[in-house]
Scaffold this motif. Structure first.
Motif, mmCIF file in Angstrom:
data_model
loop_
_atom_site.group_PDB
_atom_site.id
_atom_site.type_symbol
_atom_site.label_atom_id
_atom_site.label_comp_id
_atom_site.label_asym_id
_atom_site.label_seq_id
_atom_site.Cartn_x
_atom_site.Cartn_y
_atom_site.Cartn_z
ATOM 1 N N LYS A 156 9.606 6.456 7.812
ATOM 2 C CA LYS A 156 8.473 7.281 7.494
ATOM 3 C C LYS A 156 7.448 6.974 6.793
ATOM 4 N N ASN A 157 8.085 6.231 5.386
ATOM 5 C CA ASN A 157 7.136 5.726 4.568
ATOM 6 C C ASN A 157 6.209 4.543 4.894
ATOM 7 N N THR A 158 6.779 3.937 6.076
ATOM 8 C CA THR A 158 5.708 3.002 6.835
ATOM 9 C C THR A 158 4.865 3.624 7.234
ATOM 10 N N THR A 159 5.111 4.529 8.221
ATOM 11 C CA THR A 159 4.207 5.404 8.934
ATOM 12 C C THR A 159 3.134 6.124 8.127
ATOM 13 N N ASP A 160 3.457 6.659 7.150
ATOM 14 C CA ASP A 160 2.613 7.200 6.258
ATOM 15 C C ASP A 160 1.622 6.169 5.686
ATOM 16 N N THR A 161 2.022 5.106 5.276
ATOM 17 C CA THR A 161 1.147 4.009 4.884
ATOM 18 C C THR A 161 0.164 3.568 5.735
ATOM 19 N N TYR A 162 0.665 3.455 7.228
ATOM 20 C CA TYR A 162 -0.550 2.910 8.001
ATOM 21 C C TYR A 162 -1.549 4.389 8.240
ATOM 22 N N ASP A 163 -0.955 5.540 8.209
ATOM 23 C CA ASP A 163 -1.867 6.633 8.321
ATOM 24 C C ASP A 163 -2.757 6.776 7.247
ATOM 25 N N ARG A 201 -6.928 6.016 7.510
ATOM 26 C CA ARG A 201 -7.874 7.066 6.964
ATOM 27 C C ARG A 201 -9.032 6.274 6.175
ATOM 28 N N THR A 202 -8.542 5.302 5.168
ATOM 29 C CA THR A 202 -9.510 4.602 4.455
ATOM 30 C C THR A 202 -10.390 3.789 5.095
ATOM 31 N N TRP A 203 -9.957 3.238 6.242
ATOM 32 C CA TRP A 203 -10.710 2.392 7.105
ATOM 33 C C TRP A 203 -11.912 3.415 7.876
ATOM 34 N N GLU A 204 -11.571 4.421 8.052
ATOM 35 C CA GLU A 204 -12.541 5.444 8.724
ATOM 36 C C GLU A 204 -13.600 5.856 7.996
ATOM 37 N N GLY A 216 -14.034 7.596 -5.876
ATOM 38 C CA GLY A 216 -15.171 6.647 -6.206
ATOM 39 C C GLY A 216 -14.877 5.385 -6.841
ATOM 40 N N THR A 217 -13.549 5.260 -7.470
ATOM 41 C CA THR A 217 -13.235 4.124 -8.150
ATOM 42 C C THR A 217 -12.565 3.189 -7.140
ATOM 43 N N GLY A 218 -12.234 2.152 -7.640
ATOM 44 C CA GLY A 218 -11.673 0.978 -6.953
ATOM 45 C C GLY A 218 -10.201 0.836 -6.743
ATOM 46 N N TYR A 219 -9.929 0.375 -5.590
ATOM 47 C CA TYR A 219 -8.322 0.144 -5.527
ATOM 48 C C TYR A 219 -7.774 -1.129 -6.703
ATOM 49 N N ALA A 220 -6.609 -0.816 -6.920
ATOM 50 C CA ALA A 220 -5.937 -2.186 -7.350
ATOM 51 C C ALA A 220 -5.862 -3.220 -6.061
ATOM 52 N N PRO A 221 -5.632 -4.524 -6.561
ATOM 53 C CA PRO A 221 -5.687 -5.520 -5.552
ATOM 54 C C PRO A 221 -4.451 -5.320 -4.935
ATOM 55 N N SER A 222 -3.591 -5.093 -5.432
ATOM 56 C CA SER A 222 -2.378 -5.095 -4.518
ATOM 57 C C SER A 222 -2.201 -3.773 -3.465
ATOM 58 N N SER A 223 -2.746 -2.721 -3.818
ATOM 59 C CA SER A 223 -2.985 -1.822 -3.068
ATOM 60 C C SER A 223 -3.981 -2.022 -2.041
ATOM 61 N N ALA A 224 -5.138 -2.599 -2.149
ATOM 62 C CA ALA A 224 -6.030 -3.283 -1.274
ATOM 63 C C ALA A 224 -5.471 -4.148 -0.279
ATOM 64 N N SER A 225 -4.285 -4.803 -0.631
ATOM 65 C CA SER A 225 -3.921 -5.754 0.107
ATOM 66 C C SER A 225 -2.912 -5.226 1.294
ATOM 67 N N THR A 226 -2.198 -4.075 0.782
ATOM 68 C CA THR A 226 -1.410 -3.180 1.741
ATOM 69 C C THR A 226 -2.244 -2.597 2.539
ATOM 70 N N ILE A 227 -3.264 -2.098 1.934
ATOM 71 C CA ILE A 227 -4.313 -1.223 3.079
ATOM 72 C C ILE A 227 -4.666 -2.317 4.086
ATOM 73 N N LEU A 228 -5.128 -3.355 3.640
ATOM 74 C CA LEU A 228 -5.734 -4.218 4.619
ATOM 75 C C LEU A 228 -4.588 -4.849 5.838
ATOM 76 N N VAL A 247 -4.385 -1.635 8.024
ATOM 77 C CA VAL A 247 -5.384 -1.684 9.075
ATOM 78 C C VAL A 247 -5.574 -2.586 10.153
ATOM 79 N N VAL A 248 -5.141 -3.816 9.841
ATOM 80 C CA VAL A 248 -5.095 -4.885 10.951
ATOM 81 C C VAL A 248 -4.110 -4.337 11.899
ATOM 82 N N VAL A 249 -3.062 -4.168 11.548
ATOM 83 C CA VAL A 249 -2.135 -3.421 12.417
ATOM 84 C C VAL A 249 -2.432 -2.267 13.234
ATOM 85 N N GLY A 250 -3.331 -1.421 12.751
ATOM 86 C CA GLY A 250 -3.996 -0.239 13.246
ATOM 87 C C GLY A 250 -5.020 -0.639 14.340
ATOM 88 N N LEU A 251 -5.944 -1.487 14.105
ATOM 89 C CA LEU A 251 -6.747 -2.055 14.941
ATOM 90 C C LEU A 251 -6.303 -2.663 15.973
#
Length: 354
Positions: free
Chosen positions: A49-56, A60-63, A96-108, A111-115
């Motif tokens: 479930k936590n993986t699904t939550d991460t993808y969701d 939303r960040t990509w959107e 409005g602030t920036g993500y930590a690089p580790s978080s940005a890496s996870t999101i990227l 998002v590639v999986v989602g695409l």
């Protein structure tokens, strides 16, 4: 042949079923299509479930990014992905602030999986270019003296452990906290691990305890962890567990000490059981007991896991044994990160070089 294609999820599946029908006949094509549907259902069921939550959350960040930049949501080329990385580090969070690089890496990655799940072609080279951009921008942030994110959780150490254990009061809550901390440290628990335990999952053994962790995310983390009795009864997890369970049986209704009851229960200020503990309440309890004891840096839900790895390594335990006990893959990068030498001096590679 249209009846063969009923239930097909997309054009690719239609073409696949059609080829099967031409090669093997309609009936076999039906059975192969049903097997594909089963495979899809199994793949969906085994995603934590936590993986699904991460993808969701990542989608939303990509959107938000594509809306803000006026870009199509269903394109994942080199320019879009690199711009996405830069945007995340600059202003990607909802405040409005920036993500930590580790978080940005996870999101990227998510998002590639989602695409791709949405039928968007994302070239390997384009994804790699976005990764290189993220690495380069991360170095730039470090050069500018900016460090983001919470960093690695503070691990438990022996001195603080004694302080925390001694600060637990002689109440049902205090005995629960002591058992939670000491057993969790000895099997390198994540917060969700004790939250998922039933009483029957913790079995007494002549040499200690066997804890059956069934809530892990990988084949390594679902395991039977063996906890030995310790020489010092003050910090012995087996003794702490036995005392807690005896107190629970004495102070509460029989149903809370039944085999199918939660191993660790929530307790209100009046000593009444409120139900089984959740991952969040485990994290709050760990933080609360460390704060109560006056530990300099408050523990988090991951401190027991980090502490097990670093303390065991400091005691000279084999890395494979640590991995098996804590449910890591034997060559896990995160495990090697947890086996930290906190002050940088002990076991330093510069020692006795000549």
């Amino acid at each position: 042949m249209t009846h063969v294609l009923e239930g097909a999820s997309d054009g690719a599946r239609d073409e696949l079923v059609t080829r099967w029908a031409e090669r093997h006949g309609v009936d076999v094509a039906h059975r192969l299509a049903q097997a594909e549907d089963l495979a899809d259902a199994v793949a969906e069921a085994i995603v934590p479930k936590n993986t699904t939550d991460t993808y969701d959350k990542a989608w939303r960040t990509w959107e938000r990014f594509t809306t803000a930049q006026g870009l199509p949501v269903d394109e994942g080329g080199r320019g879009s992905l690199v711009a996405f990385v830069a945007w995340m580090l600059r202003q990607g969070r909802t405040n409005g602030t920036g993500y930590a690089p580790s978080s940005a890496s996870t999101i990227l990655a998510a998002v590639v999986v989602g695409l791709r799940e949405r039928g968007v072609h994302v070239a390997r080279d384009d994804q790699a270019e976005a990764r290189r951009a993220l690495d380069g921008l991360t170095v730039r942030l470090l050069q500018e003296g900016e460090r983001r994110g919470r960093g690695q959780a503070k691990g438990v150490n022996a001195g603080d452990l004694y302080t925390v254990v001694r600060a637990c009061p002689d109440t049902l809550t205090g005995h629960r906290d002591r058992a939670l901390i000491l057993t969790g440290l000895h099997y390198a628990s994540r917060a969700q691990d004790p939250a998922g335990l039933l009483a029957r999952d913790v079995a007494l053994h002549p040499r200690g305890l066997v804890v059956s962790i069934l809530t892990g995310k990988t084949k390594h983390s679902v395991r039977d962890a063996r906890i030995l009795r310790q020489h010092d009864p003050e910090v012995c997890p087996v003794r702490a567990w036995e005392t807690y369970r005896t107190r629970l049986a004495t102070d509460t209704a029989p149903r809370w000490s039944a085999p199918d009851a939660p191993a660790f229960v929530g307790i209100d200020r009046w000593g009444h059981v409120t139900g089984g503990m959740t991952s969040d309440s485990i994290t709050r309890a760990v933080k609360r007991v460390s704060a109560r004891a006056g530990v300099a840096v408050a523990w988090t839900g991951h401190s027991l896991r980090v502490g097990h790895a670093s303390m065991a390594r400091r005691k000279g335990k084999d890395a494979v044994a640590i991995a098996d006990q804590g449910g890591w893959a034997r060559h896990s990068r995160s495990l090697h990160g947890y086996m930290q030498i906190e002050d940088g001096w002990n076991d330093n590679s510069s020692a006795d070089l000549v």
